[in-house]
Design a protein around this motif. Structure first.
Motif, PDB file in Angstrom:
ATOM      1  N   SER A  51      14.037   5.766   7.251  1.00  0.00           N
ATOM      2  CA  SER A  51      14.482   5.270   6.050  1.00  0.00           C
ATOM      3  C   SER A  51      14.291   3.804   6.029  1.00  0.00           C
ATOM      4  N   ASP A  52      14.549   3.294   7.258  1.00  0.00           N
ATOM      5  CA  ASP A  52      14.262   1.812   7.266  1.00  0.00           C
ATOM      6  C   ASP A  52      12.770   1.345   7.067  1.00  0.00           C
ATOM      7  N   MET A  53      11.779   2.109   7.518  1.00  0.00           N
ATOM      8  CA  MET A  53      10.518   1.897   7.423  1.00  0.00           C
ATOM      9  C   MET A  53      10.187   1.969   6.106  1.00  0.00           C
ATOM     10  N   ILE A  54      10.638   2.858   5.264  1.00  0.00           N
ATOM     11  CA  ILE A  54      10.304   2.822   3.685  1.00  0.00           C
ATOM     12  C   ILE A  54      11.015   1.574   3.079  1.00  0.00           C
ATOM     13  N   THR A  55      12.206   1.205   3.567  1.00  0.00           N
ATOM     14  CA  THR A  55      12.757   0.216   2.676  1.00  0.00           C
ATOM     15  C   THR A  55      12.205  -1.154   3.209  1.00  0.00           C
ATOM     16  N   LYS A  56      11.557  -1.148   4.439  1.00  0.00           N
ATOM     17  CA  LYS A  56      11.286  -2.688   4.769  1.00  0.00           C
ATOM     18  C   LYS A  56       9.531  -2.695   4.726  1.00  0.00           C
ATOM     19  N   ALA A  57       8.924  -1.716   4.877  1.00  0.00           N
ATOM     20  CA  ALA A  57       7.435  -1.730   5.141  1.00  0.00           C
ATOM     21  C   ALA A  57       6.701  -1.170   3.943  1.00  0.00           C
ATOM     22  N   ILE A  58       7.389  -0.059   3.394  1.00  0.00           N
ATOM     23  CA  ILE A  58       6.555   0.591   2.228  1.00  0.00           C
ATOM     24  C   ILE A  58       7.214  -0.098   0.872  1.00  0.00           C
ATOM     25  N   LYS A  59       8.383   0.191   0.646  1.00  0.00           N
ATOM     26  CA  LYS A  59       8.987  -0.088  -0.822  1.00  0.00           C
ATOM     27  C   LYS A  59       8.619  -1.452  -1.453  1.00  0.00           C
ATOM     28  N   PRO A  60       8.423  -2.527  -0.447  1.00  0.00           N
ATOM     29  CA  PRO A  60       7.950  -3.788  -1.337  1.00  0.00           C
ATOM     30  C   PRO A  60       6.501  -3.898  -1.573  1.00  0.00           C
ATOM     31  N   GLY A  61       5.608  -3.129  -0.812  1.00  0.00           N
ATOM     32  CA  GLY A  61       4.243  -2.951  -1.333  1.00  0.00           C
ATOM     33  C   GLY A  61       4.261  -2.123  -2.578  1.00  0.00           C
ATOM     34  N   LEU A  62       4.870  -1.254  -2.745  1.00  0.00           N
ATOM     35  CA  LEU A  62       4.927  -0.303  -4.084  1.00  0.00           C
ATOM     36  C   LEU A  62       5.280  -1.177  -5.118  1.00  0.00           C
ATOM     37  N   GLU A  63       6.555  -1.894  -4.764  1.00  0.00           N
ATOM     38  CA  GLU A  63       7.064  -2.527  -5.905  1.00  0.00           C
ATOM     39  C   GLU A  63       6.178  -3.513  -6.461  1.00  0.00           C
ATOM     40  N   ALA A  64       5.280  -4.158  -5.647  1.00  0.00           N
ATOM     41  CA  ALA A  64       4.298  -5.046  -6.010  1.00  0.00           C
ATOM     42  C   ALA A  64       3.256  -4.637  -6.727  1.00  0.00           C
ATOM     43  N   LYS A  65       3.104  -3.212  -6.601  1.00  0.00           N
ATOM     44  CA  LYS A  65       2.114  -2.380  -7.378  1.00  0.00           C
ATOM     45  C   LYS A  65       2.862  -1.898  -8.739  1.00  0.00           C
ATOM     46  N   GLY A  66       4.088  -2.340  -9.150  1.00  0.00           N
ATOM     47  CA  GLY A  66       4.573  -2.003 -10.264  1.00  0.00           C
ATOM     48  C   GLY A  66       5.585  -0.673 -10.383  1.00  0.00           C
ATOM     49  N   TYR A  67       6.035  -0.312  -9.176  1.00  0.00           N
ATOM     50  CA  TYR A  67       6.841   1.033  -9.153  1.00  0.00           C
ATOM     51  C   TYR A  67       8.216   0.330  -8.648  1.00  0.00           C
ATOM     52  N   THR A  68       9.048   1.220  -9.388  1.00  0.00           N
ATOM     53  CA  THR A  68      10.523   1.087  -9.005  1.00  0.00           C
ATOM     54  C   THR A  68      11.061   2.182  -8.092  1.00  0.00           C
TER      55      THR A  68
END
Length: 279
Positions: A51-68
Motif C-alpha cells: 500500500s505504501d509502494m502505491i502511495t509513494k512510488a506509483i500514485k505520484p506518477g499516475l497523477e502526473a499523467k492525469g489520474y486521480t
C-alpha cells in the motif's frame, strides 16, 4: 424580410450560447494540462509495504499523467482479487504470480499479471547466531508449512550452502524430500507463516517471508541471509485480463519502469529485491 431577420437573430443567439459553453468547459477544471479528461481509478493493496509502494512510488506518477488515484486497503488476501474481478477496483498490488494464477483458476476469474515490482524477500533470522557460519550441527530451523513458501526456504538454504537439493527438482515445488545433502543436519520445523517471526525466540533459525517480517517490524537487512528470489515469487500489479492492453495498464507500466519509481524504491524500501527486468 421579416422571416430573414428572425432567422439571423436566432443564428447569432446559437453562436453566443456555443461560445459560452466552450468557456464553461475550459473553466470547469475537468481537464488536465494535456487536455484530457481527469480519470479516477481505485488501486487496491493489502495494508503495509505494498500500500505504501502505491502511495509513494506509483500514485505520484499516475497523477502526473492525469489520474486521480484512490488507494483501497484490504486486510486479507481474498478480497483484493474479488474486488478486482467485480470491478470495484481497477488494479491491485499484493500477490505474486503463482498465487494470482492459482486463485484465478480456483475462482473462475480472468485476471492477469501486468508487471512485477520490487518485493520484500524471505530472510533467515536468528537470535542465537550472528552468522550462518556459526550454525551448529543439529540446529533447528522454523520454515513455512505451506508448499510455496517452504520451497522458497529450501532454495535459500541451498544458496547459502547449508543443504543440497536434487538437480531434478523443480525450484518452484521443492520440498524436504528433494534434499540430497544436509551437512549441518538441520531439523526442520514447519509452522504457519504468520508465526515465523515469533519462532525466532524458540528455534535456532527461522525462515521468515518478507511481508511477515515487515508486519512484525523486523528489519529486512538484519537477516543472516536474504532470499535470491525467483521472479514468480515477486509481487505483481494485477488487472482484469480484458484491460491488459488498456491505456491505464500502459500508464501503470510506464510509471513502474520509470527512473523516478526506482529512485523511490532505493530510498524508501531498503532490502527489497528487484525483479529481473530492473537489473
Amino acid at each position: 424580410m421579416k422571416k430573414w431577420f428572425i432567422g439571423f437573430i436566432l443564428l447569432i443567439a446559437v453562436a453566443v450560447l456555443a461560445a459560452c459553453g466552450g468557456n464553461d468547459n475550459e473553466e470547469s477544471g475537468d481537464t488536465t494540462d494535456q487536455g484530457t479528461e481527469t480519470k479516477e481509478i481505485q488501486f487496491g493493496a493489502t495494508a503495509g509495504p505494498y500500500s505504501d509502494m502505491i502511495t509513494k512510488a506509483i500514485k505520484p506518477g499516475l497523477e502526473a499523467k492525469g489520474y486521480t488515484v484512490k488507494v483501497v486497503e484490504f486486510s486479507d488476501y481474498i478480497q483484493p482479487n474479488n474486488a478486482l474481478d467485480n470491478g470495484d477496483i481497477d488494479a491491485n498490488l499484493f500477490q505474486h504470480t503463482i498465487y494470482l494464477e492459482n486463485f484465478a483458476k480456483q475462482n473462475n476469474m480472468d485476471l492477469t499479471a501486468l508487471i512485477s515490482v520490487p518485493t520484500a524477500p524471505m530472510g533467515i533470522y536468528s537470535e542465537k547466531y550472528t552468522s550462518l557460519n556459526e550454525v551448529e550441527d543439529g540446529a533447528t530451523i522454523a520454515i513455512p508449512n505451506d508448499p510455496t513458501n517452504a520451497a522458497r526456504a529450501f532454495n535459500t538454504l541451498q544458496d547459502e550452502g547449508l543443504i543440497t537439493i536434487s538437480e531434478s527438482a523443480d525450484p518452484l515445488t521443492v520440498s524436504e524430500k528433494d534434499i540430497v545433502a544436509n551437512k549441518k543436519n538441520l531439523e526442520f520445523q514447519p509452522i504457519e507463516a504468520g508465526q515465523l517471526p515469533r519462532a525466532i525466540e524458540s528455534a535456532d533459525l527461522s525462515a521468515v517471508p518478507g511481508n511477515f517480517a515487515l508486519a512484525a517490524s523486523m528489519d529486512l537487512l538484519s537477516a543472516l541471509a536474504l532470499e535470491n528470489m525467483l521472479d514468480p515469487y515477486r509481487n505483481i500489479v494485477a488487472v482484469k485480463a480484458e484491460n491488459e492492453d488498456s491505456q491505464l495498464a500502459q500508464d501503470i507500466q510506464a510509471v513502474v519502469e520509470s527512473d523516478e519509481f526506482e529512485k523511490i524504491i532505493d530510498e524508501e524500501f531498503a532490502g527489497f529485491g528487484k525483479p529481473t527486468w530492473m537489473k
